[in-house]
Design a protein around this motif. Structure first.
Motif: not given
Lengths: 290, 136, 137
Positions: A3, A55, A57-59, A120
């Protein structure tokens, strides 16, 4: 496949290195305000917090709990910089140069997979943009606090009440007269009237840059309050342009004693209290007798 | 019933308000003071409010009334010793006690009344002089 | 807004005004409000309580110490079951009065406090809420 967070985590040290390089090469680096060791430590803390946050996985949502430490650290840094006198550009460059470092790493790592790279990059860009908004908000808030504190200081130091004669007080007003300031002026003046038992107060507005209807209203209030206490008020220091605006705005000061200069106000105060100032008739020549 | 004492000092009446007035007491004061003015023929009324911490529009109206009524009976009213905080509040409220004289303390209030009375007497004398002139 | 302390008081007769003012003063001193700001709030409270007695035969006052954005202040809520106010805009105009007063009432009172809110329905009473912050403004 790894990821985004994992990829970045793997390159942690390189990111920090690149970021530091970016910051140090910025023309606007303020090594006069902060040493590069301090900057390194600050950046390290920030990067650790950020990697820990993503880490999960929240952007997208920087108000989520995992981002608390990131935004807190960022706010801390921005507010410190605001107080230290950094410019907005210098403060903004901090987060933006991190964005550049992260993007560079991703470009390297995802060279063979443009689709993932594209996604990304957008996610990281959005995230860092959100963080830079936080930086600015906090920076401006920090500056506002500075301004607010200075305003308080100014209003406290700039309203001295001077005893010019027995029973006559003078109060030079410097700067704009708003309602908060008027209350301080009134309090100081009225208290001093009580303390000294003065009958006359001279408000000198030579130092007031402009008189509009609001300022005039504040002056009238001060005069009325003085009269309620049983003292008389003279307004002096009315410059030509102030007289013009007063008349053009239709402000009625006819019930108030006004004078052009502090000297003539003092003269009026003397005559109101039946005092007279005279030149003393000294014998000349005594000074030369040596 | 509780009442505020009114002292007679020469041609003047002196009232010192020491407590926060409730409405009944204030209205009594108005009545008592006006009847005292008419009984004694006083030429001036001094109201010392230095111990009063709150003057609202009701109290302001009472002071205004006393001044107007006394004036009709040829006596001037001076309110003395208003506290700074009270003065600031009254101005903000929009109550400037028109027609009421003010002074810093009882002593200065007395001076003010004497001056007013003095100039009145002087005027009367002038008028009498004029009269004499015409008579001659 | 956080409420840190509260109390209620019934106002039914004119003799309640002075004890009520003392109660407001107590709240003001508890948060260390300056004398001028105290005087302003108490005078405003006095005006509002008189209105309540005059137009609605009394009512109830809620006294609170509140805190918001690091500011501390005193909030007073006056509730009555009186006839209410039909034209609030008119009642808030300087110089207007239905009773025999100086007509300084509501607009003058509003000038004395930092925040002023009036809600009223004809026939259903009136609620006035005022807040004065410790440092004014």
């Amino acid at each position: 496949m790894n990821t985004t967070a994992q990829v970045l985590e793997k390159n942690r040290n390189r990111i920090l290195e690149l970021w530091m390089q970016n910051q140090l090469s910025e023309a606007s680096l303020r090594d006069d305000l902060m040493t590069s060791e301090e900057l390194q430590r600050q950046s390290q803390d920030m990067l650790d917090a950020l990697l820990r946050a993503i880490s999960k996985e929240n952007y997208g949502n920087i108000y989520a709990q995992e981002f608390e430490q990131v935004t807190d650290t960022l706010r801390d840094i921005s507010i410190t910089r605001a107080r230290q006198g950094f410019s907005p550009r210098e403060t903004g460059a901090y987060v933006l140069s991190l964005k550049k470092a992260l993007s560079e790493i991703l470009v390297e790592e995802r060279a063979e997979d443009p689709t993932t790279l594209y996604k990304e990059l957008i996610a990281i860009n959005n995230l860092l943009d959100n963080l830079s908004i936080v930086t600015f908000e906090t920076f401006i808030k920090g500056r506002e606090e500075v301004i607010l504190r200075q305003t308080d200081e100014i209003s406290e130091i700039s309203t001295p009440v001077i005893r010019v004669w027995d029973g006559i007080l003078a109060l030079p007003i410097i700067g704009t007269l708003d309602s908060a300031r008027t209350q301080i002026v009134m309090e100081n003046l009225l208290q001093e009237i009580v303390n000294t038992g003065s009958n006359i107060a001279i408000l000198d507005i030579s130092g007031v840059p402009a008189v509009d209807s609001l300022v005039a209203q504040h002056l009238i209030k001060t005069v009325s309050a003085t009269r309620l206490m049983g003292a008389e008020c003279i307004i002096s220091g009315i410059r030509a342009e102030i007289a013009q605006t007063i008349v053009h705005l239709g402000i009625d000061l006819s019930n108030i004693k006004t004078k052009a200069s502090l000297a003539s106000a003092l003269q009026l105060a003397f005559s109101m209290t039946n005092l007279e100032v005279r030149r003393s008739e000294k014998k000349l020549g005594l000074n030369f007798s040596r | 019933m509780e009442r505020i004492p009114i002292l007679k000092m020469g041609p003047f009446l002196l009232v010192t308000i020491q407590v926060d007035l409730y409405d009944r007491l204030a209205l009594n004061l108005e009545n008592d003071l006006i009847s005292m003015v008419s009984q004694t023929g006083a030429r001036g009324v001094l109201i010392d409010i230095s111990a009063v911490s709150i003057v609202d529009s009701f109290m302001g109206r009472i002071l205004g009334n006393i001044a107007s009524m006394s004036r009709i009976m040829d006596a001037e009213t001076v309110v003395v010793g208003m506290q700074p905080a009270v003065a600031i509040t009254l101005v903000e409220l929009g109550l400037t006690l028109q027609g009421v004289y003010t002074a810093l303390n009882v002593e200065k209030g007395m001076e003010l009344l004497n001056k007013k009375l003095g100039s009145d007497l002087a005027q009367d004398e002038d008028e009498e002089d004029d009269q004499d002139d015409r008579d001659e | 807004m956080i409420v840190m302390s509260k109390d209620t008081m019934e106002i039914v007769r004119e003799q309640d005004v002075v004890p009520f003012r003392n109660r407001v003063r107590e709240f003001c001193t508890r948060i260390g409000m300056s004398l001028v700001n105290q005087t302003k709030l108490i005078t405003a409270a006095s005006e509002l309580v008189r209105n309540m007695l005059k137009y609605a035969n009394g009512g109830e006052v809620l006294l609170e110490i509140v805190s918001q954005n690091a500011k501390t202040g005193v909030r007073l809520t006056f509730t009555d079951q009186g006839p209410g106010i039909s034209d609030i805009a008119l009642a808030m105009r300087d110089g207007f009065s239905t009773g025999r007063s100086l007509g300084l009432g509501l607009p003058g009172t509003k000038r004395l406090v930092n925040e002023f809110d009036l809600k009223s329905q004809p026939g259903q009473g009136t609620t006035v809420t005022v807040i004065h912050w410790k440092h004014g403004r």
